[in-house]
Each structure stands twice: as structure tokens, then as C-alpha cells.
Design a protein around this motif. Structure first.
Motif, mmCIF file in Angstrom:
data_model
loop_
_atom_site.group_PDB
_atom_site.id
_atom_site.type_symbol
_atom_site.label_atom_id
_atom_site.label_comp_id
_atom_site.label_asym_id
_atom_site.label_seq_id
_atom_site.Cartn_x
_atom_site.Cartn_y
_atom_site.Cartn_z
ATOM 1 N N UNK A 1 -6.170 -4.928 -6.848
ATOM 2 C CA UNK A 1 -5.213 -5.079 -5.745
ATOM 3 C C UNK A 1 -3.955 -4.265 -6.022
ATOM 4 N N UNK A 2 -3.305 -3.783 -4.987
ATOM 5 C CA UNK A 2 -2.119 -2.948 -5.198
ATOM 6 C C UNK A 2 -1.033 -3.684 -5.968
ATOM 7 N N UNK B 1 0.828 -1.203 0.000
ATOM 8 C CA UNK B 1 0.000 0.000 0.000
ATOM 9 C C UNK B 1 0.865 1.257 0.000
ATOM 10 N N UNK B 2 1.938 1.260 0.791
ATOM 11 C CA UNK B 2 2.821 2.424 0.835
ATOM 12 C C UNK B 2 3.517 2.630 -0.517
ATOM 13 N N UNK B 3 3.938 1.522 -1.120
ATOM 14 C CA UNK B 3 4.599 1.641 -2.426
ATOM 15 C C UNK B 3 3.604 2.139 -3.473
ATOM 16 N N UNK B 4 2.348 1.673 -3.389
ATOM 17 C CA UNK B 4 1.327 2.149 -4.328
ATOM 18 C C UNK B 4 1.116 3.649 -4.179
ATOM 19 N N UNK B 5 1.086 4.133 -2.954
ATOM 20 C CA UNK B 5 0.917 5.574 -2.746
ATOM 21 C C UNK B 5 2.067 6.340 -3.394
ATOM 22 N N UNK B 6 3.283 5.869 -3.206
ATOM 23 C CA UNK B 6 4.441 6.544 -3.793
ATOM 24 C C UNK B 6 4.363 6.543 -5.313
ATOM 25 N N UNK C 1 -1.255 -11.508 -1.107
ATOM 26 C CA UNK C 1 -2.266 -12.553 -1.229
ATOM 27 C C UNK C 1 -3.620 -12.117 -0.704
ATOM 28 N N UNK C 2 -4.127 -12.846 0.319
ATOM 29 C CA UNK C 2 -5.479 -12.573 0.794
ATOM 30 C C UNK C 2 -5.582 -11.322 1.664
ATOM 31 N N UNK C 3 -4.477 -10.578 1.817
ATOM 32 C CA UNK C 3 -4.489 -9.403 2.692
ATOM 33 C C UNK C 3 -4.215 -8.096 1.961
ATOM 34 N N UNK C 4 -4.207 -8.113 0.660
ATOM 35 C CA UNK C 4 -3.866 -6.903 -0.075
ATOM 36 C C UNK C 4 -4.926 -5.818 0.052
ATOM 37 N N UNK C 5 -4.442 -4.582 -0.046
ATOM 38 C CA UNK C 5 -5.360 -3.466 -0.235
ATOM 39 C C UNK C 5 -5.842 -3.464 -1.683
ATOM 40 N N UNK C 6 -7.044 -2.998 -1.878
ATOM 41 C CA UNK C 6 -7.536 -2.663 -3.216
ATOM 42 C C UNK C 6 -7.436 -1.144 -3.387
ATOM 43 N N UNK C 7 -7.142 -0.698 -4.582
ATOM 44 C CA UNK C 7 -6.872 0.712 -4.782
ATOM 45 C C UNK C 7 -7.417 1.190 -6.132
ATOM 46 N N UNK D 1 -14.116 16.602 -2.404
ATOM 47 C CA UNK D 1 -13.776 16.552 -3.827
ATOM 48 C C UNK D 1 -14.654 17.505 -4.640
ATOM 49 N N UNK D 2 -15.913 17.658 -4.236
ATOM 50 C CA UNK D 2 -16.817 18.536 -4.982
ATOM 51 C C UNK D 2 -16.351 19.987 -4.966
ATOM 52 N N UNK D 3 -15.575 20.354 -3.960
ATOM 53 C CA UNK D 3 -15.082 21.730 -3.852
ATOM 54 C C UNK D 3 -13.764 21.952 -4.590
ATOM 55 N N UNK D 4 -13.201 20.899 -5.150
ATOM 56 C CA UNK D 4 -11.934 21.016 -5.866
ATOM 57 C C UNK D 4 -12.159 21.414 -7.321
ATOM 58 N N UNK D 5 -11.112 21.921 -7.941
ATOM 59 C CA UNK D 5 -11.181 22.326 -9.339
ATOM 60 C C UNK D 5 -11.299 21.103 -10.246
ATOM 61 N N UNK D 6 -11.929 21.262 -11.416
ATOM 62 C CA UNK D 6 -11.936 20.171 -12.402
ATOM 63 C C UNK D 6 -10.508 19.743 -12.724
ATOM 64 N N UNK D 7 -10.340 18.456 -12.984
ATOM 65 C CA UNK D 7 -9.002 17.944 -13.239
ATOM 66 C C UNK D 7 -8.288 17.496 -11.984
ATOM 67 N N UNK D 8 -8.950 17.622 -10.827
ATOM 68 C CA UNK D 8 -8.386 17.131 -9.579
ATOM 69 C C UNK D 8 -8.531 15.605 -9.506
ATOM 70 N N UNK D 9 -7.808 15.005 -8.567
ATOM 71 C CA UNK D 9 -7.780 13.548 -8.451
ATOM 72 C C UNK D 9 -8.061 13.108 -7.015
ATOM 73 N N UNK D 10 -8.586 11.901 -6.907
ATOM 74 C CA UNK D 10 -8.756 11.235 -5.621
ATOM 75 C C UNK D 10 -8.178 9.838 -5.733
ATOM 76 N N UNK D 11 -7.238 9.520 -4.844
ATOM 77 C CA UNK D 11 -6.638 8.188 -4.802
ATOM 78 C C UNK D 11 -7.027 7.522 -3.491
ATOM 79 N N UNK D 12 -7.598 6.320 -3.575
ATOM 80 C CA UNK D 12 -8.101 5.610 -2.398
ATOM 81 C C UNK D 12 -7.561 4.188 -2.391
#
Length: 271
Positions: free
Chosen positions: A243-244, A56-61, A259-265, A182-193
Motif C-alpha cells: 500500500x502507498x 497516490x500522488x505523494x507516492x508518485x512524487x 485504509x480500505x481504499x489505498x492504492x497498491x504500488x 518497457x521492452x523497447x527501453x534501455x536496460x536500467x530503465x524503471x516502471x512505477x505502477x
């Protein structure tokens, strides 16, 4: 379930911070004894949990580097980022673009104290740490002067919500708070979850829920259909919800798949 008299966490409920547990799993040094105890209890139940947090940390980076390098995003709002490390958002962003601006926002005061003491941004960029009055309350975040003094809200901002939304007490309320932000952000903004699931091949997190409850914490492990709501109304970028390890395919720095413990992103772009 551990009986109360045999539970080493029972006398330290108030001292267990999710960020401290995560820091221990990532090999850091910013954790209390109760957090180490909880982490080891989780590892005993979910052996791949360290790999899950590392992935998950590597995916964020990788996400930050991609948004800067491929999408030209130079502003980041990192929610619940955790304790500082070598892959903290401002480090990755400002390596790619020294003028990048980053706001860290977290309701855990010790996380922000560590950040202010240890994080050093580039001279050309900007960096600030904001301690929130309450967790998972983001709807009015952009109205704060501390945010407006760093981020130009007329331009795109990338919001990062990576690996902490599972601690929200109410999934629907958390999604509403993120949607309002997110609704208050400018168009072209991003959300990563990124978020753990309780179903399918990555159901392992659900096995650790009892250990969290013993520590006085609540862990939301939800279905993929439920977590998709965070990106409702946004255009999915890349492979969508995966999965990440799938996102990190070909990355020579990627940890072993969990394996069975990965984050989905997933990453969404505001039209």
C-alpha cells in the motif's frame, strides 16, 4: 444502484473524465459538474477516497525524487499524469536535477492543453506534452518523433503509470501494451505502477464501481496477483507491492492513510 431518472450523471455521460474526477478529489479546480457529482457519489460510498488519491500522488512524487536522487534517472515518461499541480513530475524531477527530461502522454486532450499552458520546465531540462490518439495504446509510443526529440532512448527512462490503469477496458491488453513499451527501453530503465485492488484490506474501491458505471465509465478493480503482471520480468525495487502508506512511512508530508481504499504500488527495474 440509482434509477436512471434520478441519476444526475445520466445526461452528462460524455463529459465525465477520470482526470477531472481525480482533480476534484485532490482539491484542484479542473473539473466539470458531472465529475464533481461522481466524485461526491464515490466519497459517499468510499469515504477515504480523498486520502487514497492524495497518498497516490505523494507516492508518485516520492518515487520520482527517489529515482533521480538514488538511482540517477534523468528521463521520465509519465502516462496518464492528470492535470498539472505543484507535485507534477517535471517539478519534482527538475528540482532535484535541473537537466531532467520529462514527456507527459495522455489521451485526454484537455489535460494536455492545461499542461502546455501551465507547466514550465527548467531552462536546463526538457519538457513536452503528447496527446495520444487512443487511450492505453503505448506499444509504439517510443517511435514518435515527439518522444525521441526529448528522451535519449539509449539511456534509462522511468515510465510512470500511477493511478490510471484501473480505467483500462482490458487488463490483459493493458499489461501487454506496457510490457511492449518497457521492452523497447534501455536496460536500467524503471516502471512505477500504482493500482487499486478489489480484495483484502484495500477492497474499498470495489464499492465505488457501480457509481463509475452510472457515469458511463468502467473501473477495473483487480486482485494483487493480477496486477503483479505489470512488473513481470522486472526486478522489484524497495518493499515491492505494498500500500502507498507503507511506502510513505516516515514521510512528514504523507496524508492520512486511506485504509480500505489505498492504492497498491511497486517499482520495477529492467535488468
Amino acid at each position: 444502484m440509482l434509477a436512471e431518472q434520478h441519476n444526475p450523471l445520466a445526461l452528462q455521460r460524455g463529459s465525465v473524465r477520470p482526470a477531472g474526477v481525480q482533480n476534484y478529489l485532490l482539491g484542484g479546480k479542473d473539473h466539470f459538474a458531472a465529475e464533481r457529482t461522481l466524485a461526491e457519489a464515490l466519497i459517499a460510498t468510499v469515504p477515504n477516497l480523498r486520502h487514497a488519491e492524495q497518498g497516490n500522488r505523494r507516492w508518485r512524487s516520492r518515487t520520482v525524487a527517489r529515482l533521480v536522487g538514488e538511482e540517477g534517472v534523468l528521463q521520465f515518461l509519465d502516462l496518464g499524469a492528470g492535470f498539472p499541480d505543484s507535485e507534477h513530475t517535471h517539478v519534482v524531477a527538475q528540482q532535484a536535477a535541473p537537466t531532467a527530461r520529462v514527456v507527459y502522454a495522455d489521451a485526454e486532450p484537455t489535460v494536455m492543453v492545461h499542461g502546455r499552458a501551465l507547466d514550465v520546465g527548467s531552462p536546463e531540462g526538457e519538457l513536452t506534452h503528447l496527446t495520444l490518439a487512443a487511450a492505453f495504446c503505448y506499444a509504439d509510443l517510443l517511435q514518435l518523433l515527439a518522444v525521441q526529440s526529448v528522451l535519449d532512448l539509449s539511456r534509462p527512462v522511468a515510465v510512470l503509470a500511477c493511478g490510471f490503469l484501473q480505467y483500462a477496458p482490458d487488463l490483459v491488453a493493458a499489461q501487454a501494451q506496457i510490457a511492449a513499451l518497457v521492452s523497447a527501453l534501455a536496460p536500467g530503465s524503471y516502471l512505477a505502477v500504482s493500482h487499486p485492488l478489489s480484495e483484502g484490506p484495500t477492497h474499498g474501491w470495489g464499492l465505488g464501481s457501480e457509481a463509475y458505471r452510472e457515469a458511463g465509465l468502467r473501473l477495473q478493480t483487480v486482485t494483487l496477483s493480477a496486477v503483479r503482471g505489470y512488473l513481470a520480468g522486472l526486478d522489484l525495487v524497495g518493499p515491492g507491492w505494498q500500500p502507498t502508506s507503507d511506502w510513505l512511512s516516515g514521510d512528514d508530508k504523507a496524508p492520512e492513510p486511506a485504509g480500505d481504499s489505498e492504492y497498491w504500488a511497486a517499482i520495477g527495474r529492467k535488468p
